[in-house]
Scaffold this motif. Structure first.
Motif, short mmCIF file in Angstrom:
data_model
loop_
_atom_site.label_atom_id
_atom_site.label_comp_id
_atom_site.label_asym_id
_atom_site.label_seq_id
_atom_site.Cartn_x
_atom_site.Cartn_y
_atom_site.Cartn_z
N ILE A 14 0.86 -1.18 0.00
CA ILE A 14 0.00 0.00 0.00
C ILE A 14 0.90 1.23 0.00
O ILE A 14 1.79 1.35 0.84
N LEU A 15 0.67 2.13 -0.95
CA LEU A 15 1.39 3.40 -1.02
C LEU A 15 0.42 4.48 -0.53
O LEU A 15 -0.29 5.09 -1.32
N LYS A 16 0.37 4.68 0.78
CA LYS A 16 -0.62 5.56 1.40
C LYS A 16 -0.55 6.99 0.89
O LYS A 16 -1.57 7.66 0.76
N ASP A 17 0.65 7.48 0.60
CA ASP A 17 0.80 8.86 0.13
C ASP A 17 0.05 9.12 -1.17
O ASP A 17 -0.30 10.26 -1.47
N TYR A 18 -0.17 8.07 -1.96
CA TYR A 18 -0.80 8.24 -3.27
C TYR A 18 -2.11 7.47 -3.41
O TYR A 18 -2.69 7.44 -4.50
N ASP A 19 -2.59 6.83 -2.33
CA ASP A 19 -3.82 6.02 -2.38
C ASP A 19 -3.70 4.94 -3.45
O ASP A 19 -4.64 4.69 -4.21
N LEU A 20 -2.54 4.29 -3.52
CA LEU A 20 -2.32 3.22 -4.51
C LEU A 20 -2.01 1.91 -3.81
O LEU A 20 -1.38 1.88 -2.75
N ALA A 21 -2.47 0.83 -4.44
CA ALA A 21 -2.16 -0.53 -3.99
C ALA A 21 -1.43 -1.25 -5.12
O ALA A 21 -1.84 -1.16 -6.28
N LEU A 22 -0.35 -1.94 -4.76
CA LEU A 22 0.36 -2.80 -5.70
C LEU A 22 -0.01 -4.24 -5.36
O LEU A 22 0.08 -4.65 -4.20
N ILE A 23 -0.42 -4.98 -6.38
CA ILE A 23 -0.86 -6.35 -6.19
C ILE A 23 -0.01 -7.23 -7.10
O ILE A 23 -0.11 -7.16 -8.33
N GLY A 24 0.86 -8.03 -6.48
CA GLY A 24 1.77 -8.88 -7.23
C GLY A 24 1.03 -9.96 -8.01
O GLY A 24 0.06 -10.53 -7.52
N LEU A 25 1.51 -10.22 -9.22
CA LEU A 25 0.94 -11.26 -10.07
C LEU A 25 1.92 -12.41 -10.20
O LEU A 25 3.14 -12.19 -10.25
N PRO A 26 1.42 -13.64 -10.28
CA PRO A 26 2.31 -14.79 -10.42
C PRO A 26 3.09 -14.75 -11.74
O PRO A 26 2.58 -14.23 -12.74
N PRO A 27 4.32 -15.27 -11.73
CA PRO A 27 5.09 -15.33 -12.98
C PRO A 27 4.30 -16.07 -14.06
O PRO A 27 3.58 -17.03 -13.76
N GLY A 28 4.41 -15.61 -15.28
CA GLY A 28 3.73 -16.25 -16.39
C GLY A 28 2.30 -15.81 -16.61
O GLY A 28 1.63 -16.27 -17.53
N THR A 29 1.79 -14.90 -15.77
CA THR A 29 0.43 -14.39 -15.94
C THR A 29 0.36 -13.59 -17.24
O THR A 29 1.25 -12.78 -17.52
#
Length: 160
Positions: free
Chosen positions: A55-70
């Protein structure tokens, strides 16, 4: 294929992916963080269960990792042109009239037609000009028909 504007599901509600980026060789979906409780929350995209990585609170952003090969389409970012039209695009609707009123270092200020405003599930949608993502929608003020988006300047700074 997972790409900007695609849907995911969290707590029984639809959410929208604002961008897909690669950081140090790892693929991430990017959306707004205010819809989540925090890091570790589980969501579903294309039948896969994945978790909120950061969670990047300063920018209201969430990073959600994706499995390799997606299978993904990496988002191409553009620079916002002030006083020009843009579009809010996701896989359930498109708002064709979205004007960039002002663009700062981290935020875009947007004007909409009052009869065609973003809805709650549009939060996180990409804002597009010239086929490139210039921001991610995160807030609207219904009484002024205005909205705010995290600028592509911030999103580009996340890329490696």
């Amino acid at each position: 294929m997972i790409k900007a504007g695609s849907s995911f599901f969290y707590n029984g509600k639809r959410g929208t992916i604002g961008a897909v980026i690669s950081l140090k060789g790892v693929l991430y979906m990017v959306t707004v963080s205010h819809i989540f409780r925090g890091e570790g929350d589980r969501l579903t995209v294309n039948g896969m269960e994945i978790i909120v990585t950061r969670i990047l609170k300063d920018y209201d952003l969430a990073l959600i990792g994706l499995p390799p090969g997606t299978a993904v389409e990496i988002t191409e970012f553009g620079s916002p042109a002030e006083l020009e039209l843009a579009e809010l695009i996701n896989d359930t609707r498109t708002i064709h009239y979205c004007r960039v009123v002002n663009s700062g270092a981290s935020l875009l200020f947007l004007g909409f037609q009052c009869h065609d405003m973003p809805e709650p599930e549009d939060s996180g949608s990409p804002i597009v000009q010239g086929g490139k993502v210039i921001g991610i929608m995160y807030s609207v003020t219904l009484d002024t028909c205005m909205g705010m988006a995290v600028s592509s300047k911030i999103l580009r700074s996340l890329e490696v």
